[in-house]
Design a protein around this motif. Structure first.
Motif, short mmCIF file in Angstrom:
data_model
loop_
_atom_site.label_atom_id
_atom_site.label_comp_id
_atom_site.label_asym_id
_atom_site.label_seq_id
_atom_site.Cartn_x
_atom_site.Cartn_y
_atom_site.Cartn_z
N VAL A 172 0.83 -1.19 0.00
CA VAL A 172 0.00 0.00 0.00
C VAL A 172 0.87 1.25 0.00
N GLU A 173 0.32 2.32 -0.51
CA GLU A 173 1.03 3.58 -0.57
C GLU A 173 1.48 4.00 0.81
N GLY A 174 2.71 4.50 0.89
CA GLY A 174 3.22 4.98 2.16
C GLY A 174 4.18 4.04 2.84
N ALA A 175 4.30 2.81 2.35
CA ALA A 175 5.22 1.86 2.97
C ALA A 175 6.64 2.11 2.47
N ALA A 176 7.58 2.17 3.39
CA ALA A 176 8.96 2.51 3.03
C ALA A 176 9.71 1.33 2.44
N THR A 177 9.14 0.14 2.52
CA THR A 177 9.90 -1.04 2.12
C THR A 177 9.57 -1.53 0.73
N LYS A 178 9.37 -0.62 -0.19
CA LYS A 178 9.26 -1.00 -1.59
C LYS A 178 10.69 -1.16 -2.10
N LEU A 179 11.13 -2.39 -2.19
CA LEU A 179 12.49 -2.64 -2.66
C LEU A 179 12.46 -2.76 -4.17
N TRP A 180 12.52 -1.62 -4.82
CA TRP A 180 12.54 -1.54 -6.28
C TRP A 180 13.87 -0.97 -6.74
N PRO A 181 14.26 -1.27 -7.98
CA PRO A 181 15.39 -0.54 -8.56
C PRO A 181 15.07 0.95 -8.58
N MET A 182 16.10 1.77 -8.44
CA MET A 182 15.89 3.22 -8.36
C MET A 182 15.29 3.80 -9.63
N VAL A 183 15.64 3.23 -10.79
CA VAL A 183 15.11 3.78 -12.04
C VAL A 183 13.59 3.74 -12.07
N ARG A 184 13.02 2.82 -11.34
CA ARG A 184 11.56 2.70 -11.35
C ARG A 184 10.88 3.95 -10.80
#
Length: 199
Positions: A117-129
């Motif tokens: 959900v929006e607001g969670a700090a743990t979105k482990l995505w590549p930075m380019v995303r």
């Protein structure tokens, strides 16, 4: 992050120095606007909430993918109050950073980030995303390793920058296998932002 009074957007993937930038520009580590924009929103999310921001000057904060991942791992294990339980549970299965890197399915974690959900700090995505929706043409890059210099160039002004939200941990001795796995998962970050792969 958005700063309407300056008409700038600074995209902030987690663990790239964003709280230091926030404090330097607003006097507070906590980014609050009336627009509903959250500090780790992607360009696409920001422009959906604030269409006028498409016309503003935009930059993205980036960090060496090896260092960012290690900091991210320790941050979630030690202190992340906003950690999504699914991603945090995966990280907590590994007592060491080496175990995490050598065994985790990064692409599965990226998919988990899609479900958060929006607001969670743990979105482990590549930075380019985080820059998708803005396109990389016309987006300035602010490297964590040269944060003060790059930020001042972007803003065309001097800033008083204090490091905040620094996660303490003992640095891991990286193996070739660890580097190869991280490079494969974050290949686009290495290529787009000019980091050496060290493989």
């Amino acid at each position: 992050m958005v700063f309407p009074e300056r008409e700038i957007v600074i995209l902030q993937p987690p663990k790239t120095g964003g709280q230091a930038v926030q404090k330097a520009l607003s006097g507070s580590r906590h980014h609050i606007t009336g627009s509903g924009v959250w500090r780790h929103d992607t360009a696409e999310e920001i422009y959906t909430k604030m269409p006028e921001a498409r016309e503003w000057k935009t930059a993205i904060l980036v960090r060496n993918p090896y260092d960012r991942l290690e900091s991210f791992y320790h941050y979630v294990r030690q202190s992340s109050p906003n950690a999504n339980s699914v991603v945090k549970d995966v990280i907590l299965q590994h007592d060491t950073f080496q175990s995490f890197v050598e065994n985790v399915n990064f692409f599965e974690l990226f998919f988990m980030g899609d479900q958060i959900v929006e607001g969670a700090a743990t979105k482990l995505w590549p930075m380019v995303r985080y820059a998708r929706g803005a396109g990389m043409i016309g987006v300035d890059v602010i490297h964590n390793e040269t944060l003060q210099r790059d930020l001042e160039i972007f803003l065309n002004m001097a800033v008083n920058l204090d490091r905040v939200n620094v996660t303490p941990y003992e640095r891991t001795q990286w193996t070739d296998f660890m580097r190869q796995r991280v490079h494969k998962a974050f290949r686009e970050d290495f290529e787009v932002f000019g980091y050496e792969s060290a493989t």
